[in-house]
Design an enzyme around this catalytic site. Structure first.
Site, short mmCIF file in Angstrom:
data_model
loop_
_atom_site.label_atom_id
_atom_site.label_comp_id
_atom_site.label_asym_id
_atom_site.label_seq_id
_atom_site.Cartn_x
_atom_site.Cartn_y
_atom_site.Cartn_z
N LYS A 170 35.82 38.38 50.51
CA LYS A 170 36.46 39.70 50.67
C LYS A 170 35.42 40.79 50.90
CE LYS A 170 39.36 43.09 50.50
NZ LYS A 170 40.30 43.34 51.60
N LYS A 239 32.41 50.55 47.77
CA LYS A 239 32.23 49.56 46.70
C LYS A 239 32.16 48.16 47.29
CE LYS A 239 35.99 48.17 45.20
NZ LYS A 239 37.00 47.14 45.43
P1 NDP Z 1 44.70 52.45 43.78
O1 NDP Z 1 43.62 53.42 43.48
O2 NDP Z 1 45.83 52.88 44.63
O3 NDP Z 1 45.33 51.94 42.38
C1 NDP Z 1 44.53 51.58 41.32
C2 NDP Z 1 45.39 51.03 40.19
O4 NDP Z 1 44.50 50.56 39.16
C3 NDP Z 1 46.30 52.06 39.53
O5 NDP Z 1 47.47 51.40 39.12
C4 NDP Z 1 45.48 52.52 38.33
O6 NDP Z 1 46.27 52.94 37.25
C5 NDP Z 1 44.83 51.22 37.93
N1 NDP Z 1 43.59 51.42 37.15
C6 NDP Z 1 42.45 52.01 37.57
N2 NDP Z 1 41.51 51.92 36.61
C7 NDP Z 1 42.08 51.25 35.57
C8 NDP Z 1 41.61 50.85 34.29
N3 NDP Z 1 40.35 51.09 33.90
N4 NDP Z 1 42.47 50.19 33.47
C9 NDP Z 1 43.75 49.94 33.87
N5 NDP Z 1 44.25 50.29 35.07
C10 NDP Z 1 43.42 50.94 35.91
O7 NDP Z 1 43.97 51.15 44.35
P2 NDP Z 1 44.48 50.15 45.50
O8 NDP Z 1 45.80 49.60 45.12
O9 NDP Z 1 44.26 50.77 46.83
O10 NDP Z 1 43.34 49.02 45.37
C11 NDP Z 1 43.35 48.06 44.32
C12 NDP Z 1 42.36 46.96 44.70
O11 NDP Z 1 42.80 46.34 45.89
C13 NDP Z 1 40.94 47.47 44.97
O12 NDP Z 1 39.99 46.56 44.49
C14 NDP Z 1 40.89 47.58 46.49
O13 NDP Z 1 39.55 47.49 46.97
C15 NDP Z 1 41.77 46.41 46.88
N6 NDP Z 1 42.43 46.50 48.20
C16 NDP Z 1 43.04 47.66 48.62
C17 NDP Z 1 43.67 47.72 49.84
C18 NDP Z 1 44.38 48.95 50.33
O14 NDP Z 1 44.76 48.96 51.53
N7 NDP Z 1 44.61 49.95 49.51
C19 NDP Z 1 43.69 46.54 50.74
C20 NDP Z 1 43.09 45.36 50.18
C21 NDP Z 1 42.45 45.36 48.97
P3 NDP Z 1 46.77 54.49 37.09
O15 NDP Z 1 47.99 54.59 37.95
O16 NDP Z 1 47.06 54.59 35.63
O17 NDP Z 1 45.63 55.37 37.55
#
Ligand code: NDP
Length: 294
Positions: A170, A239
């Site tokens: 990835k 990242k």
């Molecule tokens: P977002 O920033 O949209 O969402 C992050 C989520 O993680 C939220 O639900 C947040 O909770 C939660 N979170 C963050 N920190 C913590 C913590 N310390 N403890 C518990 N919950 C936590 O991220 P994405 O959905 O965009 O991305 C998630 C992963 O998927 C990443 O690793 C990204 O690189 C990967 N990804 C993303 C893609 C995209 O198109 N967006 C595509 C493919 C992979 P809260 O709501 O409470 O803040």
């Protein structure tokens, strides 16, 4: 598996958990959801037929899935949850995480009989909504076989190697995304400065050997339009590019182009903003060239 739990209802988590719920509605299973800010879990339950749960309740699921920003965030959740988890649980981490973290997380959870697999995804929010994500799984083959059919959000699920291999693939994939975006941006900025119509230039490039997902999809729909819709954060891309460099260093390889673009992506994240869409990487190219790509 009768009960699955999805932790982390962000841009990806919301549609991924919804896909699990759609499948569960036909198989008689149930999907628990948990989010750090609990109101998102309640909204998900109301909107998609999942059940908002406490971490104690999540611990009773046979399958736990996470999709959080970084492996450090997953470590935090493991810390809060591990006392409650059933020994035979599978933990499938769809975070774009770090291969070294996967080794430590698997060892830590195995002490409790829990099987951790790294399973990051590609395909973006639209792929999650269409249940066409590509999942790259790292871990033992028998465990991959046990969970593969449960991944209702997947269009394709590939076993790429042992623990950590999914995160490594990835990271390299996303480093290539950054390289393709950046390189296309440099070329288009120069063409634009020289007075070339960029839609016409992309028309040619996309019928020629310089094309990529960046030129075919991302730049026409997000950059030329100036929309930059925030579906995948620039900070997350930075990242991933940094993780790719760790993958390179871990085996003593040489990757100067990846290193250069990782540094530029990190700089863009700091200058333009980590929460901007990843395509806003090209705003740094624009600043460097005093030329908008439009
Ligand atoms: P977002 O920033 O949209 O969402 C992050 C989520 O993680 C939220 O639900 C947040 O909770 C939660 N979170 C963050 N920190 C913590 C913590 N310390 N403890 C518990 N919950 C936590 O991220 P994405 O959905 O965009 O991305 C998630 C992963 O998927 C990443 O690793 C990204 O690189 C990967 N990804 C993303 C893609 C995209 O198109 N967006 C595509 C493919 C992979 P809260 O709501 O409470 O803040």
């Amino acid at each position: 598996m009768k009960t699955a739990a999805f932790l982390g209802l962000g841009a990806m988590g919301v549609p991924m958990a919804a896909a699990l719920a759609r499948r569960a509605a036909t198989t008689g299973g149930r999907v628990l959801v948990w989010n750090r800010h609990a109101e998102k879990a309640q909204a998900h339950a109301a909107g998609y037929g999942t059940q908002a749960a406490t971490l104690e309740e999540v611990g009773g699921a046979q399958l736990i899935l996470t999709c959080l920003p970084t492996s450090a965030d997953v470590d935090e959740v493991i810390g809060q949850l591990e006392a409650h988890i059933n020994p035979s649980t599978f933990w499938v981490d769809c975070t774009s995480g770090h291969p070294d973290a996967a080794q430590l997380q698997r060892a830590r959870l195995l002490k409790r009989g829990v099987k951790f697999l790294d399973a990051p995804v590609s395909g973006g929010v639209s792929g999650a909504e269409a249940s066409t994500l590509t999942v790259m799984l790292g871990g033992p083959a028998d465990e991959v076989r046990a969970v593969r059919g449960e991944l209702a959000f997947a269009g394709k699920a590939v076993h790429v190697g042992d623990t950590g291999a999914g995160f490594a693939v990835k990271a390299v994939n996303n480093a290539l995304l950054a390289v393709n975006l950046w390189a296309a941006g440099e070329g288009l900025a120069a063409l634009g400065k020289g007075g070339v119509d960029l839609s016409a230039a992309l028309d040619v490039i996309n019928a020629s050997s310089g094309r990529s997902n960046a030129t075919e999809n991302l730049i026409p729909s997000r950059v030329l339009t100036r929309a930059f819709p925030p579906t995948f954060g620039l900070g997350l891309l930075a990242k991933d590019a940094d993780i790719a460099l760790d993958v390179v260093r871990a085996v003593g390889s040489s990757a100067p182009v990846l290193a250069q673009v990782a540094a530029l992506t990190r700089a863009a994240s700091q200058l333009v903003g980590p929460h901007e869409d990843h395509t806003a990487l090209l705003k740094l190219v624009e600043q460097m060239n005093a030329q908008e790509i439009r």
